[in-house]
Design a protein around this motif. Structure first.
Motif, PDB file in Angstrom:
ATOM      1  N   ALA A   1       0.882  -1.208   0.096  1.00 30.08           N
ATOM      2  CA  ALA A   1      -0.071  -0.089  -0.039  1.00 30.08           C
ATOM      3  C   ALA A   1       0.969   1.232   0.157  1.00 30.08           C
ATOM      4  N   ALA A   2       2.148   1.340   0.837  1.00 33.01           N
ATOM      5  CA  ALA A   2       2.808   2.503   0.848  1.00 33.01           C
ATOM      6  C   ALA A   2       3.583   2.632  -0.493  1.00 33.01           C
ATOM      7  N   ALA A   3       3.824   1.508  -0.846  1.00 36.81           N
ATOM      8  CA  ALA A   3       4.481   1.682  -2.438  1.00 36.81           C
ATOM      9  C   ALA A   3       3.441   2.087  -3.627  1.00 36.81           C
ATOM     10  N   LEU A   4       2.249   1.542  -3.368  1.00 29.91           N
ATOM     11  CA  LEU A   4       1.312   2.163  -4.393  1.00 29.91           C
ATOM     12  C   LEU A   4       1.121   3.520  -4.180  1.00 29.91           C
ATOM     13  N   TRP A   5       0.737   4.018  -2.884  1.00 34.81           N
ATOM     14  CA  TRP A   5       0.468   5.455  -2.630  1.00 34.81           C
ATOM     15  C   TRP A   5       1.554   6.291  -3.174  1.00 34.81           C
ATOM     16  N   THR A   6       2.940   5.713  -2.955  1.00 39.09           N
ATOM     17  CA  THR A   6       3.988   6.616  -3.338  1.00 39.09           C
ATOM     18  C   THR A   6       3.969   6.952  -4.717  1.00 39.09           C
ATOM     19  N   ASN A   7       3.574   5.690  -5.493  1.00 41.78           N
ATOM     20  CA  ASN A   7       3.522   5.868  -7.069  1.00 41.78           C
ATOM     21  C   ASN A   7       2.392   6.666  -7.632  1.00 41.78           C
ATOM     22  N   LEU A   8       1.245   6.679  -6.668  1.00 40.13           N
ATOM     23  CA  LEU A   8       0.106   7.617  -7.234  1.00 40.13           C
ATOM     24  C   LEU A   8       0.259   8.906  -6.734  1.00 40.13           C
ATOM     25  N   TYR A   9       1.125   9.313  -5.821  1.00 44.00           N
ATOM     26  CA  TYR A   9       1.367  10.746  -5.477  1.00 44.00           C
ATOM     27  C   TYR A   9       2.333  11.284  -6.242  1.00 44.00           C
ATOM     28  N   GLY A  10       3.166  10.344  -6.834  1.00 46.32           N
ATOM     29  CA  GLY A  10       4.478  10.759  -7.636  1.00 46.32           C
ATOM     30  C   GLY A  10       3.677  11.229  -9.078  1.00 46.32           C
ATOM     31  N   ILE A  11       2.717  10.384  -9.681  1.00 48.19           N
ATOM     32  CA  ILE A  11       1.918  10.529 -10.954  1.00 48.19           C
ATOM     33  C   ILE A  11       1.312  11.989 -10.690  1.00 48.19           C
ATOM     34  N   ALA A  12       0.497  12.137  -9.503  1.00 52.34           N
ATOM     35  CA  ALA A  12      -0.278  13.406  -9.276  1.00 52.34           C
ATOM     36  C   ALA A  12       0.532  14.450  -9.483  1.00 52.34           C
ATOM     37  N   GLU A  13       1.736  14.664  -8.773  1.00 45.73           N
ATOM     38  CA  GLU A  13       2.545  15.704  -8.701  1.00 45.73           C
ATOM     39  C   GLU A  13       3.317  15.941 -10.060  1.00 45.73           C
ATOM     40  N   LEU A  14       3.833  14.885 -10.606  1.00 49.32           N
ATOM     41  CA  LEU A  14       4.417  14.956 -12.154  1.00 49.32           C
ATOM     42  C   LEU A  14       3.087  15.579 -13.208  1.00 49.32           C
ATOM     43  N   ARG A  15       2.122  15.177 -12.946  1.00 46.23           N
ATOM     44  CA  ARG A  15       0.867  15.547 -13.909  1.00 46.23           C
ATOM     45  C   ARG A  15       0.690  17.109 -13.761  1.00 46.23           C
ATOM     46  N   ALA A  16       0.773  17.519 -12.510  1.00 40.17           N
ATOM     47  CA  ALA A  16       0.400  18.740 -12.149  1.00 40.17           C
ATOM     48  C   ALA A  16       1.292  19.854 -12.684  1.00 40.17           C
ATOM     49  N   ARG A  17       2.782  19.401 -12.582  1.00 37.51           N
ATOM     50  CA  ARG A  17       3.667  20.100 -13.262  1.00 37.51           C
ATOM     51  C   ARG A  17       3.980  19.888 -14.741  1.00 37.51           C
ATOM     52  N   ARG A  18       2.908  19.392 -15.380  1.00 31.44           N
ATOM     53  CA  ARG A  18       2.926  18.824 -16.776  1.00 31.44           C
ATOM     54  C   ARG A  18       4.094  17.914 -17.369  1.00 31.44           C
ATOM     55  N   SER A  19       4.888  17.709 -16.493  1.00 32.93           N
ATOM     56  CA  SER A  19       6.099  16.731 -16.994  1.00 32.93           C
ATOM     57  C   SER A  19       5.570  15.248 -17.227  1.00 32.93           C
ATOM     58  N   LEU A  20       4.496  14.722 -16.785  1.00 34.75           N
ATOM     59  CA  LEU A  20       4.241  13.576 -17.228  1.00 34.75           C
ATOM     60  C   LEU A  20       3.399  13.584 -18.641  1.00 34.75           C
ATOM     61  N   GLN A  21       2.793  14.671 -18.812  1.00 37.32           N
ATOM     62  CA  GLN A  21       2.349  14.860 -20.150  1.00 37.32           C
ATOM     63  C   GLN A  21       3.310  15.035 -21.243  1.00 37.32           C
ATOM     64  N   LEU A  22       4.367  15.664 -21.047  1.00 34.61           N
ATOM     65  CA  LEU A  22       5.526  15.633 -21.727  1.00 34.61           C
ATOM     66  C   LEU A  22       6.198  14.433 -21.997  1.00 34.61           C
ATOM     67  N   ALA A  23       6.462  13.773 -20.713  1.00 31.58           N
ATOM     68  CA  ALA A  23       7.393  12.355 -20.926  1.00 31.58           C
ATOM     69  C   ALA A  23       6.340  11.456 -21.734  1.00 31.58           C
ATOM     70  N   LEU A  24       5.057  11.420 -21.560  1.00 37.11           N
ATOM     71  CA  LEU A  24       4.304  10.417 -22.338  1.00 37.11           C
ATOM     72  C   LEU A  24       3.737  10.761 -23.612  1.00 37.11           C
ATOM     73  N   ASP A  25       4.063  11.952 -24.183  1.00 38.99           N
ATOM     74  CA  ASP A  25       3.529  12.773 -25.269  1.00 38.99           C
ATOM     75  C   ASP A  25       1.932  12.633 -25.433  1.00 38.99           C
ATOM     76  N   ALA A  26       1.397  12.929 -24.481  1.00 40.64           N
ATOM     77  CA  ALA A  26       0.069  13.234 -24.096  1.00 40.64           C
ATOM     78  C   ALA A  26      -0.612  14.300 -25.099  1.00 40.64           C
ATOM     79  N   ALA A  27      -1.930  14.036 -25.677  1.00 37.69           N
ATOM     80  CA  ALA A  27      -2.388  14.801 -26.604  1.00 37.69           C
ATOM     81  C   ALA A  27      -3.242  15.840 -25.951  1.00 37.69           C
ATOM     82  N   SER A  28      -3.802  15.586 -24.715  1.00 39.78           N
ATOM     83  CA  SER A  28      -4.295  16.464 -24.004  1.00 39.78           C
ATOM     84  C   SER A  28      -3.669  17.124 -23.031  1.00 39.78           C
ATOM     85  N   PRO A  29      -4.089  18.311 -22.741  1.00 38.96           N
ATOM     86  CA  PRO A  29      -3.484  19.225 -21.563  1.00 38.96           C
ATOM     87  C   PRO A  29      -3.324  18.105 -20.075  1.00 38.96           C
TER      88      PRO A  29
END
Length: 221
Positions: A170-198
């Motif tokens: 659970a701790a590992a999963l939560w850490t992963n989700l928190y990381g996704i949330a923060e990278l997404r908020a900074r638009r880094s995730l969208q850039l890394a994954l070449d996302a079409a939507s903002p």
């Protein structure tokens, strides 16, 4: 109202409104008091420090997130589907209310001891903000344990020696989700994954599925 004090609740309401519209950096004591329609010294009657008021505002965020998670989880049946619903609700809240999400997990608030010592204010003593994270974590641990039990009954699980305890997973999963949330908020995730939507929504579904598979094993068909 939580403590039966209209002014105290009005200050928290003003802070919640402010963080939702202007972000966590906007939560100055004077601005909260102004929004609440009181003098800048009034908050000290109920909150001995600025941090104590911020913690009370952040607790509202944990309450709102808990309601959102409960509604999402109750809409599906299997433990694995509930884990996916919890993850989606968590990430959705983090994206839609990032100012509040940021406040909820601020290190200086989570790490502080109680900010409202008994006898110094008109409000009862409050626990550490960190304790507000425990129900969500316990929910996550419980769902992981249920998922493993269901897999064991089907004969599709792995041996106990091959997996970490549910709390560690659970701790590992939560850490992963928190990381996704923060990278997404900074638009880094969208850039890394070449996302079409903002918001990266077109890449989020397979990403969350991959995270769950990595921590829980592949879902049963």
């Amino acid at each position: 109202m939580e403590h039966g004090n209209p002014l105290r609740e009005r200050l928290i309401d003003a802070g919640v409104e402010l963080v939702m519209t202007d972000g966590s950096a906007s939560l100055g004591l004077r601005e909260i008091a102004r929004r609440a329609g009181v003098s800048h010294g009034a908050p000290r009657r109920y909150f001995p420090t600025h941090h104590s008021l911020l913690s009370a505002i952040a607790r509202r965020g944990f309450t709102d997130l808990a309601h959102r998670v409960a509604a999402a989880v109750d809409a599906v049946d299997s433990p694995r589907a509930r884990l996916r619903a919890l993850a989606d609700a968590y990430l959705g809240y983090a994206w839609e209310h990032h100012g509040m999400f940021e406040l909820m997990f601020r290190h200086d608030l989570l790490d502080s001891k109680t900010h409202e010592p008994a006898g110094e204010t008109e409000a009862p003593e409050q626990p550490r903000l960190r304790e507000s994270t425990l129900p969500l974590f316990a929910h996550l641990v419980g769902l992981i344990a249920q998922d493993r039990e269901e897999n064991a009954e089907r004969g599709t699980g792995t041996s106990d020696e091959a997996v970490a305890p549910p709390a560690v997973t659970a701790a590992a999963l939560w850490t992963n989700l928190y990381g996704i949330a923060e990278l997404r908020a900074r638009r880094s995730l969208q850039l890394a994954l070449d996302a079409a939507s903002p918001d990266g929504g077109d890449r989020l579904e397979p990403l969350v599925a991959a995270v769950l598979d990595a921590h829980l094993g592949r879902a049963n068909p």
